[in-house]
Design an enzyme around this catalytic site. Sequence first.
Site, PDB file in Angstrom:
ATOM      1  CG  PHE A 127      -2.002   0.946   1.231  1.00 26.29           C
ATOM      2  CD1 PHE A 127      -3.186   0.653   0.567  1.00 26.29           C
ATOM      3  CD2 PHE A 127      -1.886   2.159   1.875  1.00 26.29           C
ATOM      4  CE1 PHE A 127      -4.231   1.566   0.553  1.00 26.29           C
ATOM      5  CE2 PHE A 127      -2.918   3.077   1.866  1.00 26.29           C
ATOM      6  CZ  PHE A 127      -4.098   2.779   1.196  1.00 26.29           C
ATOM      7  CG  ASP A 202      -0.711  -2.385   6.783  1.00 23.94           C
ATOM      8  OD1 ASP A 202      -1.860  -2.685   7.167  1.00 23.94           O
ATOM      9  OD2 ASP A 202      -0.408  -1.264   6.344  1.00 23.94           O
ATOM     10  CE1 TYR A 227      -9.677   3.288   6.181  1.00 22.79           C
ATOM     11  CE2 TYR A 227      -8.691   4.259   8.129  1.00 22.79           C
ATOM     12  CZ  TYR A 227      -8.601   3.882   6.808  1.00 22.79           C
ATOM     13  OH  TYR A 227      -7.442   4.083   6.120  1.00 22.79           O
ATOM     14  CE  LYS A 228      -8.310   0.280   4.458  1.00 21.42           C
ATOM     15  NZ  LYS A 228      -6.879   0.200   4.176  1.00 21.42           N
ATOM     16  NE  ARG A 374     -10.183  -2.426  -3.136  1.00 26.60           N
ATOM     17  CZ  ARG A 374      -9.544  -1.738  -2.192  1.00 26.60           C
ATOM     18  NH1 ARG A 374      -8.281  -2.027  -1.911  1.00 26.60           N
ATOM     19  NH2 ARG A 374     -10.133  -0.761  -1.543  1.00 26.60           N
TER      20      ARG A 374
HETATM   21  C1  LIG Z   1      -6.104   1.321   4.050  1.00 27.32           C
HETATM   22  C2  LIG Z   1      -4.672   1.027   4.305  1.00 27.32           C
HETATM   23  C3  LIG Z   1      -3.838   1.956   4.950  1.00 27.32           C
HETATM   24  C4  LIG Z   1      -4.368   3.310   5.305  1.00 27.32           C
HETATM   25  O1  LIG Z   1      -3.597   4.009   6.227  1.00 27.32           O
HETATM   26  P1  LIG Z   1      -4.219   5.314   6.905  1.00 27.32           P
HETATM   27  O2  LIG Z   1      -3.147   5.862   7.734  1.00 27.32           O
HETATM   28  O3  LIG Z   1      -5.437   4.885   7.657  1.00 27.32           O
HETATM   29  O4  LIG Z   1      -4.630   6.243   5.812  1.00 27.32           O
HETATM   30  C5  LIG Z   1      -2.533   1.581   5.208  1.00 27.32           C
HETATM   31  N1  LIG Z   1      -2.049   0.372   4.829  1.00 27.32           N
HETATM   32  C6  LIG Z   1      -2.839  -0.536   4.190  1.00 27.32           C
HETATM   33  C7  LIG Z   1      -2.271  -1.869   3.803  1.00 27.32           C
HETATM   34  C8  LIG Z   1      -4.159  -0.239   3.900  1.00 27.32           C
HETATM   35  O5  LIG Z   1      -4.923  -1.119   3.253  1.00 27.32           O
END
Ligand SMILES: *Cc1c(COP(=O)(O)O)cnc(C)c1O
Length: 398
Positions: A127, A202, A227-228, A374
Site C-alpha cells: 500500500f 500491516d 475503518y475497514k 475491486r
Molecule cells: C487502508 C490502508 C492503509 C491506510 O492508512 P491510513 O493511515 O489509515 O490512511 C494503510 N495500509 C494498508 C495496507 C491499507 O490497506
Amino acid sequence: MSPSGASGAALDAADPLARYRDRFVGAPGVGAYLDGNSLGRPLTASVERIGAFLTDEWGGRLIRGWDEGWLDLPLSIGDELGRVALGAAPGQVAIGDSTTVLLYKLVRAALDARPGRTEIVIDRDNFPTDRYVVEGIAADRGLTIRWVETKPDEGVTPELLELGPDTALILFSSVAYRSGWIADVPAVTALAHAAGALAVWDLSHSTGVVPTQLDAWGVDLATGCGYKYLNGGPGAPAFLYVRRELQGALRQPIQGWLGSAAPFEMGQGYTAAAGIRGMLSGTPPIVGMLAMRDMIALIDEVGLDAVRAKSVALTEYAIGLCDELLPEARLASPRDSVRRGGHITIDHPRFAELMPLLWERGVIPDFRRPDGIRLGLSPLSTSFAEVELAIRTIRELL
Ligand SMILES: *Cc1c(COP(=O)(O)O)cnc(C)c1O
C-alpha cells in the site's frame, strides 16, 4: 453450492449469517455496496452508543470522564480486538493514531532495536502509505530499501525473499490491498527471524475477515486500520500490536505525555509507560474508537471462522459470476480461496469509464488504477444478491 448457477437471492435465503445485515444502518438508493473493505458500514448499535456517549459521558461526566475510564479504552478495546480477531493475549494491542503514524512508530522502533543493520525489505506493490513511510525513514537514516517484486495478481511469498545480516526488518501486508493475496505470515515471519530481523505486518485488509494468530505465528509488530472490516467510521483510529517480549526493549519515536509513565505529574524528562501503553503518544481519540467496539462485539458473537466461511463463499460466488458474465475481464486475484482474502479485483480497460455510471445506479465498488474494479465483500453486511446485482450491472454497462 453451485457458484454461478444459483441466484443471489437463493444463496441469501440459505445463508445462516444473512440476518446480521439488518444490524447495519440502511443506505437509501444503494443497491450494492461493495466497498466495505475501504469503509465499513455503520452498525445501528454504534448510532446508539455514540449518541449515548455524547449525552451521558461527554455531556454528563465532562472532564471527569478521563478518570472514570476513558484513559483505559485504548487498551481495553485493544484487548477485545486482540482476543476476537488477532489471536493476541491481553496487554499487546492498543488503539490510537492512524495506520500511517503507527507504521512510522513501529518501523522506527524496529530499526532502533536492530542497530547496525541497514536494510528494510518491503514489496513494490505494498500500500502506498507503507512504502512512503519506509522511503521517508530510509532517507532520514541513510538506509537501503530492498524492494521485493511480486506478481501483481499474487503477493509476497517466501521464495521471493532475500534476507541477510543487514536486514533490520521486513514490512508486508497480510492481505494485499489490490489482489487480495493472503501472505503466509508465519512462514515469512520465520524467515525474518532466521535472518535476525524483525517482522512488521500491516493487517489493514485482513483484520475482522481473515482469522489471524499473531501470538502463535511469532509476529513481532503489527498495525491495521479501524475503518475497514472493523467498521470504526471514516478516520477511525488504527490499532497496533507489539509482542510482549519486545515491549521492554522497544522505544517508539513520538514521545508524548500520554505514553509516559506519569502523565499527570507533568514532570521534567520523558520516561515511557511500561507495557503497551508506552506506545501511545497524545490524547487518545476516544469518540473515534467507539464504533469499532460494536463491530468487534458482533464478530465475537458470530465467530471469526463463520465470518471467514461466508467471506470465501462471497468471493467464490463473485468469481463464478465474473467468469460467466464478464469473460472479457481478467481476474487479478487468487483463484485458490486459501490464498484469497475478502476482496477480489477484476481488470478491464473500460472499467474507469464505468465507475461514475455504476455510482449513478447505486452500485458502489472500488476502483484501483490502472483498470481494476475491486469488489470488497464485507461478510456481515454484504449479501449475495448485492454481488449479483453489481456484476450484472457491470455486464450491462460494458
Ligand atoms: C487502508 C490502508 C492503509 C491506510 O492508512 P491510513 O493511515 O489509515 O490512511 C494503510 N495500509 C494498508 C495496507 C491499507 O490497506
